[in-house]
Design a protein around this motif. Sequence first.
Motif, mmCIF file in Angstrom:
data_model
loop_
_atom_site.group_PDB
_atom_site.id
_atom_site.type_symbol
_atom_site.label_atom_id
_atom_site.label_comp_id
_atom_site.label_asym_id
_atom_site.label_seq_id
_atom_site.Cartn_x
_atom_site.Cartn_y
_atom_site.Cartn_z
ATOM 1 N N TYR A 460 0.834 -1.195 0.000
ATOM 2 C CA TYR A 460 0.000 0.000 0.000
ATOM 3 C C TYR A 460 0.866 1.242 0.000
ATOM 4 O O TYR A 460 0.630 2.188 -0.745
ATOM 5 N N LYS A 461 1.897 1.212 0.830
ATOM 6 C CA LYS A 461 2.772 2.379 0.931
ATOM 7 C C LYS A 461 3.446 2.661 -0.407
ATOM 8 O O LYS A 461 3.478 3.803 -0.879
ATOM 9 N N SER A 462 3.957 1.615 -1.019
ATOM 10 C CA SER A 462 4.645 1.847 -2.297
ATOM 11 C C SER A 462 3.648 2.305 -3.353
ATOM 12 O O SER A 462 3.975 3.140 -4.202
ATOM 13 N N ALA A 463 2.439 1.791 -3.288
ATOM 14 C CA ALA A 463 1.427 2.213 -4.250
ATOM 15 C C ALA A 463 1.140 3.695 -4.098
ATOM 16 O O ALA A 463 1.028 4.432 -5.086
ATOM 17 N N PHE A 464 1.054 4.149 -2.841
ATOM 18 C CA PHE A 464 0.744 5.557 -2.659
ATOM 19 C C PHE A 464 1.920 6.456 -3.000
ATOM 20 O O PHE A 464 1.735 7.592 -3.425
ATOM 21 N N GLN A 465 3.125 5.934 -2.820
ATOM 22 C CA GLN A 465 4.277 6.706 -3.279
ATOM 23 C C GLN A 465 4.197 6.922 -4.790
ATOM 24 O O GLN A 465 4.431 8.019 -5.296
ATOM 25 N N LEU A 466 3.833 5.854 -5.466
ATOM 26 C CA LEU A 466 3.709 5.959 -6.915
ATOM 27 C C LEU A 466 2.572 6.900 -7.288
ATOM 28 O O LEU A 466 2.673 7.672 -8.243
ATOM 29 N N LEU A 467 1.497 6.817 -6.537
ATOM 30 C CA LEU A 467 0.350 7.682 -6.829
ATOM 31 C C LEU A 467 0.732 9.151 -6.690
ATOM 32 O O LEU A 467 0.272 9.998 -7.450
ATOM 33 N N ARG A 468 1.598 9.410 -5.727
ATOM 34 C CA ARG A 468 1.991 10.802 -5.500
ATOM 35 C C ARG A 468 2.856 11.333 -6.637
ATOM 36 O O ARG A 468 3.093 12.523 -6.727
ATOM 37 N N LEU A 469 3.335 10.430 -7.470
ATOM 38 C CA LEU A 469 4.149 10.863 -8.607
ATOM 39 C C LEU A 469 3.389 10.807 -9.926
ATOM 40 O O LEU A 469 3.950 10.971 -10.989
ATOM 41 N N MET A 470 2.118 10.546 -9.822
ATOM 42 C CA MET A 470 1.343 10.317 -11.041
ATOM 43 C C MET A 470 1.209 11.595 -11.871
ATOM 44 O O MET A 470 1.112 12.697 -11.333
ATOM 45 N N ALA A 471 1.163 11.397 -13.181
ATOM 46 C CA ALA A 471 0.969 12.552 -14.062
ATOM 47 C C ALA A 471 -0.472 13.019 -13.976
ATOM 48 O O ALA A 471 -1.368 12.279 -13.572
ATOM 49 N N LYS A 472 -0.666 14.229 -14.375
ATOM 50 C CA LYS A 472 -1.985 14.824 -14.189
ATOM 51 C C LYS A 472 -3.054 14.131 -15.027
ATOM 52 O O LYS A 472 -4.160 13.883 -14.539
ATOM 53 N N GLU A 561 1.543 20.043 -7.702
ATOM 54 C CA GLU A 561 2.044 19.031 -6.776
ATOM 55 C C GLU A 561 1.340 19.109 -5.434
ATOM 56 O O GLU A 561 1.019 18.100 -4.814
ATOM 57 N N MET A 562 1.108 20.348 -5.006
ATOM 58 C CA MET A 562 0.402 20.518 -3.736
ATOM 59 C C MET A 562 -0.984 19.912 -3.821
ATOM 60 O O MET A 562 -1.430 19.180 -2.932
ATOM 61 N N LEU A 563 -1.631 20.206 -4.904
ATOM 62 C CA LEU A 563 -2.997 19.720 -5.073
ATOM 63 C C LEU A 563 -3.009 18.198 -5.142
ATOM 64 O O LEU A 563 -3.884 17.528 -4.558
ATOM 65 N N ARG A 564 -2.037 17.668 -5.846
ATOM 66 C CA ARG A 564 -1.956 16.225 -5.994
ATOM 67 C C ARG A 564 -1.784 15.566 -4.626
ATOM 68 O O ARG A 564 -2.451 14.587 -4.288
ATOM 69 N N LEU A 565 -0.877 16.161 -3.861
ATOM 70 C CA LEU A 565 -0.631 15.630 -2.526
ATOM 71 C C LEU A 565 -1.913 15.636 -1.698
ATOM 72 O O LEU A 565 -2.251 14.655 -1.017
ATOM 73 N N GLU A 566 -2.600 16.741 -1.816
ATOM 74 C CA GLU A 566 -3.835 16.885 -1.046
ATOM 75 C C GLU A 566 -4.851 15.816 -1.461
ATOM 76 O O GLU A 566 -5.476 15.165 -0.620
ATOM 77 N N ALA A 567 -4.975 15.653 -2.778
ATOM 78 C CA ALA A 567 -5.957 14.690 -3.281
ATOM 79 C C ALA A 567 -5.619 13.277 -2.832
ATOM 80 O O ALA A 567 -6.491 12.521 -2.378
ATOM 81 N N ILE A 568 -4.327 12.935 -2.944
ATOM 82 C CA ILE A 568 -3.935 11.570 -2.576
ATOM 83 C C ILE A 568 -4.111 11.351 -1.076
ATOM 84 O O ILE A 568 -4.555 10.293 -0.640
ATOM 85 N N ASP A 569 -3.815 12.392 -0.314
ATOM 86 C CA ASP A 569 -4.029 12.262 1.123
ATOM 87 C C ASP A 569 -5.496 12.042 1.442
ATOM 88 O O ASP A 569 -5.847 11.296 2.360
ATOM 89 N N PHE A 570 -6.310 12.727 0.669
ATOM 90 C CA PHE A 570 -7.754 12.543 0.863
ATOM 91 C C PHE A 570 -8.149 11.086 0.592
ATOM 92 O O PHE A 570 -8.889 10.466 1.365
ATOM 93 N N ILE A 571 -7.607 10.545 -0.488
ATOM 94 C CA ILE A 571 -7.911 9.149 -0.817
ATOM 95 C C ILE A 571 -7.446 8.236 0.323
ATOM 96 O O ILE A 571 -8.165 7.339 0.763
ATOM 97 N N ASP A 572 -6.244 8.531 0.775
ATOM 98 C CA ASP A 572 -5.688 7.756 1.872
ATOM 99 C C ASP A 572 -6.625 7.789 3.069
ATOM 100 O O ASP A 572 -6.907 6.760 3.709
#
Lengths: 720, 432
Positions: A460-472, A561-572
């Motif tokens: 899960y952790k590695s998946a979310f690391q990858l998600l945080r690098l995802m293209a828009k 990047e900020m927005l992406r982080l926020e979105a992924i954190d929300f998913i988390d």
Amino acid sequence: MTTSSVSKGCFVFKPASKKQRILSAGDYFHDEDEESASSKLRFETLQSLWQQIKLETDSIQEELNKNILDSLAEFARTSTTFFRSKTDEWTFRMRSSEIPTAALVLGVNVTDHNMTFQNLCELLHQSVTPYVVGLDAKDCPSLKHTLQKLLLHLMGYHLSVEEDEEETQPKANISGIPKKRIQCSIATLCEWYQTVTKDSNVLSPSKKRKSTLGKFGQNPPIVVIFKDLESFTSKVLQDFIIICSQYIHQLPFIFIFGIATSPATVHRMLPHSVSSLLCIELFQSLSCTKHLTTVMDKLILTTSFPFKLNGKALQVLLSIFLFHDFSVRNFIKGLQLSLMEHFYNQPLSVLCCDKHKASKRAQMLSSEECENVRQLPSFMRYVENQEPDEQVKLLTDDHHLKEVVQQLLKQLHLYHKNYYPVLRCLHVLTSSLPKYPLGKQIRELHSMCLERNVWETEEYKSAFQLLRLMAKDELLTAFTKCIEILTYAKGKVINEVQEKLETFVKLFQELDNISLDYKEDDGEDTSPQKGFQQKTDLFHLQKTLLEMKELKKNKKLNKFEMLRLEAIDFIDHIVKKHLLPPEYLALHEVVYYSCSGTLRKHLNAAPRTAIQTALNNPYKYLPNESLQSDGGAISSTAPDICIAYKLHLECGRLINLYDWLEAFATVVSATEGNDTESPVIDDVKHARFIRAVSELEFVGFVKPTKKKTDHVARLTWGGC
Amino acid sequence: MEVRSERASPRKRHLENGSKKSHASEGEEANEKETLPSRCPVTARRVLEVRFVGDENVIDHIFDKGEGLPLNKTAVNEFHPEEQLNEELGSCAYDEREYLSALGTGAAASEMAELARTPSRNVRFSDPHSSEELGSPPKVRPLLAYVVGSSDCGESVVEERFTDLDFADDAVIFAESMEALIWVLERLSEESECLGLFGFSIVLYGLGSKRALLESFRNSMLTNMVHLVINGFFPSITIKSILSAITGDVLDYEGSFRNPLDQTSFILEALKKDPALHIFLIIHNIDGPMLRGEKTQQILAQLAAAPNLHVIASIDHINAPLAWDQSKMSLFNWLWYETTTYQPYVEETSYENSLLVQQSGALALSSLTHVMRSLTPNARGIFQLLAEFQLQNKDNPSYTDQPMNPHPKATSGPQKTANITSSSSPQDPTSS
């Protein structure tokens, strides 16, 4: 009446009273300590659930097969029109002796095929031709049998295998052929076909056929389905094809080959001279894994069935599917078994139904059932977390308990309602990641979530690391998919999540408008990279890399990047909130079936291992201290057959009976405390030995041999 | 009375002689071993002793007859020391009585079955002394007791006397574990009943005879149902006989069929027409030598696939699952239950397909049993005398086997058959 006899091996027992008790499986759901009403209710729930599942699976199967069946029917239709077209066409003459053939690749899950063929037969019957014959390899050991089967099916005659058998009498006379002895040959069939087709034009006594034939035109084809091509003898098949191709002008044959392995089988089974008589078209049916995914989708990842499997049980069923048979039918069988076991063994499974019924039933719980509720481990945990007053109330007041149970059931229901959409969203997000840290299929993710807190796993952790690098772009498409999924699901919480996601998408899109700013920002970044490309020596490379690292650390995240982080954190956050394993919920035992061991034992047994363990290590079954053998020692107190078995393991292919007997006697007499060097082989030991040996023979470890006198042959490998 | 004691005493003498002689013959045996490279005579002897073992019926019979005999005090006295010996030997590391009591509770149902089957047997067991007084030769008695005791192991509590012997037999030692096993198995069968009705078939596997288990299941659960018991281990069972039993006895159809396939389809048709009719097939050893064939299994599978025909089977052979391919498996719809009972395969191995009986095709052993049963007491006495004579001279090379069997069946058989008879008859104490 005894069931052992020297002259009979088959005994019939009929109940004395003529009136046989009409039995229903519900009768067996009684427990002594339970009211029959609730067990009856349980049984009824089980039945209705099973009916529901069955209907669902049938419809799934039909849907999945629809495409391939339609294309097959289309194929049959076009081949017929081809047959009917003008005979003097050049192309027709070229291909005149070719039989149109559909090779239907179905996959190795042979057990699922029957259903497909049944549907196919029905479809062809309805839309193409009344003459559809399905041939099983087991009915066709020879050409004669094959022809007999074919004619039998088509003409409704009862034919004997022996052509010259006198008593052969046609049973019925449907098609207008005068009563006479029927020869099992294609010529007969030809004659019959002409009569039938002629009859369809002229008024004739064959009333049934006439009406049906009108629908199918003048010359309906004869479709022959070889259900399992691989099992046919190639000789029979070759002869049959050659004969049929001789008659193709009179009889419009169409063949359908059901192939389990690969289309190359056709060529392996048929030499070129034969396969050139066929005009083969390939059809590929849906793969069984896709089938399973759909079944899982409709039966397991849904709130419409209250019954659930826990992680381990699901894992068992899935591994049987993936590693043993690829059979969806068996998967459903396993599901059925777990359903039955659950309703049989869990008295509280009476609450395993939809929300409204469940709360109604919770109100009607008997005092005994209330006691059962109190003894559920999950409920006990729940009670422990309550205030002392509440605890006392829960443990003593039935009425209060019932209300709490209703609430808990509602919570459980809500949990499922949120769980599945969130699970699907997570799957959408992670299924496209490189290396699939959370699995390619949703079932993998599901079983992961069932077993433990998914967010604590490495994957899960590695998946979310990858998600945080995802293209828009990817992120946006994934988010829109998620929103789509969530719109199907209803519920307050889900709607909130959906709204939140929508705002994220909106924000991302707004970023597009100001993306120009980005590019300027990026411009700065590119300069060191350019320099890095020019310099190639190692020292500088290291230096620049370090510099870049520094830069990255210090660099402020840009808006995206900020927005992406926020979105992924929300998913988390959502995942942590909704994808709890069911074990944490109170009363999960009511709907979750957890005996994975039982399932494995009953569906995926290892009889040979069981026998060998029983022989090798009787301690496992008979826990007596004296049986605990260390290493290769043979305990003298073990059952005789175990001693004989262990001794025989030390021998080669042939075993000398006398040596065996002596060894046996030595081991056995150790028990009796006889210290004499050479053990006396008395009658008892002799008899015991003989029995042990004949039992070993019965079980299949040794067999008598004629190679050497006084020897038996070993039938298994290994040992010493 | 007098006559009997007179008769008993010579036999005693003879037995004493026999025991002496056996010592002597052992010496001879050793000599033979040294001198003769082939162990033929030894084998012959072994075969002689072996034949008798599995044949429970003979013993049954012996005891049936023996009950009527009055007390024979000399015999009792004679047995006394041996009993002591037995007790000494029996008091090993385990407590058999405990085991037996446990067994009794575990196997109450099967005991009932036993009673229903042969009431006379019950009498026999409840009075173990009567069989003691039979005057069976002491050398033979342990063997006899061994066979009897263990063959009914788990079926009767009262036979304590017999199991109280010096053999460390099978599961006899392990009281609690066996009890637990039986309990678990009974629970299983209750459950399996319900499963069977859902279109599953049940197969039991694991070491040990599952006959008693299935029998008790049948007696407790199926008494109100139409059911068939099929002994797959029976050497001359055929699929045709099974099908005919269904069509003839269950469906009451008199006609004949061209081939098994037709018959199968007839049965399936009939079952479809009458969905209220449930038939249970209990197949002991569905992997039996006669049922192993591909076609037979196919037919059984087709039957099992019918919604109102339920199959409960057992398998013992290690390669049994190879008989079913995937399609048959799905037709059978097996649910596997592990039932390791450690019970001896008494019934299963009693037929001629046993390793140590000549594979002659004829039912030698069982026909012998029948012959013995049909004889009058007098004839049996003569028979035994002849057999004893035969036995006495078995090591005498100049003595050729005379056709001495009173029954034509036995005499017509090869020499082996004669040997069999002679080996089993001396145990017959009923020469009145």
